[in-house]
Scaffold this motif. Structure first.
Motif, PDB file in Angstrom:
ATOM      1  N   LEU A   1       0.710  -1.442  -0.085  1.00 29.30           N
ATOM      2  CA  LEU A   1       0.074  -0.189  -0.102  1.00 29.30           C
ATOM      3  C   LEU A   1       0.815   1.541   0.302  1.00 29.30           C
ATOM      4  N   GLN A   2       0.809   2.370  -1.036  1.00 28.07           N
ATOM      5  CA  GLN A   2       1.672   3.261  -0.941  1.00 28.07           C
ATOM      6  C   GLN A   2       0.562   4.257  -1.117  1.00 28.07           C
ATOM      7  N   PHE A   3       1.226   5.855  -0.617  1.00 28.83           N
ATOM      8  CA  PHE A   3       0.809   7.013  -0.753  1.00 28.83           C
ATOM      9  C   PHE A   3       1.142   8.056  -1.330  1.00 28.83           C
ATOM     10  N   PHE A   4       0.251   8.560  -1.725  1.00 30.44           N
ATOM     11  CA  PHE A   4       1.146   9.634  -3.061  1.00 30.44           C
ATOM     12  C   PHE A   4      -0.455  10.749  -3.626  1.00 30.44           C
ATOM     13  N   LEU A   5       0.320  12.129  -2.700  1.00 34.53           N
ATOM     14  CA  LEU A   5      -0.967  13.324  -2.124  1.00 34.53           C
ATOM     15  C   LEU A   5      -2.711  13.212  -2.398  1.00 34.53           C
ATOM     16  N   GLY A   6      -2.598  11.572  -0.750  1.00 31.77           N
ATOM     17  CA  GLY A   6      -4.150  11.783  -0.029  1.00 31.77           C
ATOM     18  C   GLY A   6      -4.474  10.691  -1.090  1.00 31.77           C
ATOM     19  N   GLN A   8      -4.671   6.434  -1.989  1.00 30.87           N
ATOM     20  CA  GLN A   8      -4.016   5.324  -1.785  1.00 30.87           C
ATOM     21  C   GLN A   8      -3.695   4.229  -2.843  1.00 30.87           C
ATOM     22  N   ILE A   9      -2.580   3.587  -3.228  1.00 31.05           N
ATOM     23  CA  ILE A   9      -2.462   3.049  -4.065  1.00 31.05           C
ATOM     24  C   ILE A   9      -1.621   1.754  -3.839  1.00 31.05           C
ATOM     25  N   LYS A  10      -2.973   0.727  -4.149  1.00 25.15           N
ATOM     26  CA  LYS A  10      -2.809  -1.068  -3.332  1.00 25.15           C
ATOM     27  C   LYS A  10      -2.603  -1.764  -5.402  1.00 25.15           C
ATOM     28  N   GLN A  11      -1.236  -2.387  -4.925  1.00 21.25           N
ATOM     29  CA  GLN A  11      -0.589  -2.716  -6.239  1.00 21.25           C
ATOM     30  C   GLN A  11      -1.355  -4.631  -5.705  1.00 21.25           C
ATOM     31  N   GLY A  15      -4.750  -6.468 -10.335  1.00 24.54           N
ATOM     32  CA  GLY A  15      -4.556  -4.998 -10.247  1.00 24.54           C
ATOM     33  C   GLY A  15      -5.034  -4.070  -9.627  1.00 24.54           C
ATOM     34  N   THR A  16      -4.512  -2.986 -10.154  1.00 27.21           N
ATOM     35  CA  THR A  16      -3.900  -1.471  -9.225  1.00 27.21           C
ATOM     36  C   THR A  16      -5.255  -1.002  -8.606  1.00 27.21           C
ATOM     37  N   PHE A  17      -5.638  -1.281  -7.699  1.00 28.75           N
ATOM     38  CA  PHE A  17      -7.034   0.052  -7.126  1.00 28.75           C
ATOM     39  C   PHE A  17      -5.948   1.551  -6.422  1.00 28.75           C
ATOM     40  N   VAL A  18      -6.772   2.157  -6.703  1.00 31.96           N
ATOM     41  CA  VAL A  18      -7.161   3.570  -6.147  1.00 31.96           C
ATOM     42  C   VAL A  18      -7.790   4.242  -5.476  1.00 31.96           C
ATOM     43  N   HIS A  19      -7.797   4.765  -4.373  1.00 32.40           N
ATOM     44  CA  HIS A  19      -9.071   5.118  -3.136  1.00 32.40           C
ATOM     45  C   HIS A  19      -8.050   6.119  -2.105  1.00 32.40           C
ATOM     46  N   GLN A  20      -9.423   6.756  -1.213  1.00 29.56           N
ATOM     47  CA  GLN A  20      -9.210   8.004  -0.823  1.00 29.56           C
ATOM     48  C   GLN A  20      -9.317   7.228   0.138  1.00 29.56           C
TER      49      GLN A  20
END
Length: 99
Positions: A1-6, A8-11, A15-20
């Motif tokens: 799980l990575q964070f970038f500009l608020g 959350q990016i989960k690979q 697939g890759t999922f982006v949520h806030q």
């Protein structure tokens, strides 16, 4: 799980999922709305807000901060964009009914 500009990016394998999720929870906590009930739709598209000149005024700086925080969410969450933009109309004269 990575964070970038608020975000959350989960690979994962599928697939890759982006949520806030964390950013959203932080906003709820920051503005003291922990006891608010979650809804599947934030506001009906036929909802009308008026100036509510007799309503209790709220701190405009806090209201504007709330709107800016929510506008950031709308970049990814078009389902809440209508509600946030409707509330943004009352930044100059916000009342408790606009929260």
């Amino acid at each position: 799980l990575q964070f970038f500009l608020g975000l959350q990016i989960k690979q994962q394998v599928d697939g890759t999922f982006v949520h806030q999720g964390k950013y959203t929870k932080d906003i709820i906590k920051k503005f003291g709305m922990n006891d608010s009930k979650p809804l599947s739709t934030p506001m009906g598209t036929t909802t009308v807000l008026d100036a509510d000149e007799d309503g209790e005024p709220v701190d405009q700086k806090e209201y504007r901060s709330m709107i800016v925080s929510l506008l950031y969410l709308t970049a990814m969450r078009l389902d809440i964009q209508f509600a946030v933009c409707l509330c943004a109309h009352f930044q100059a004269s916000s009342r408790t009914s606009h929260r």
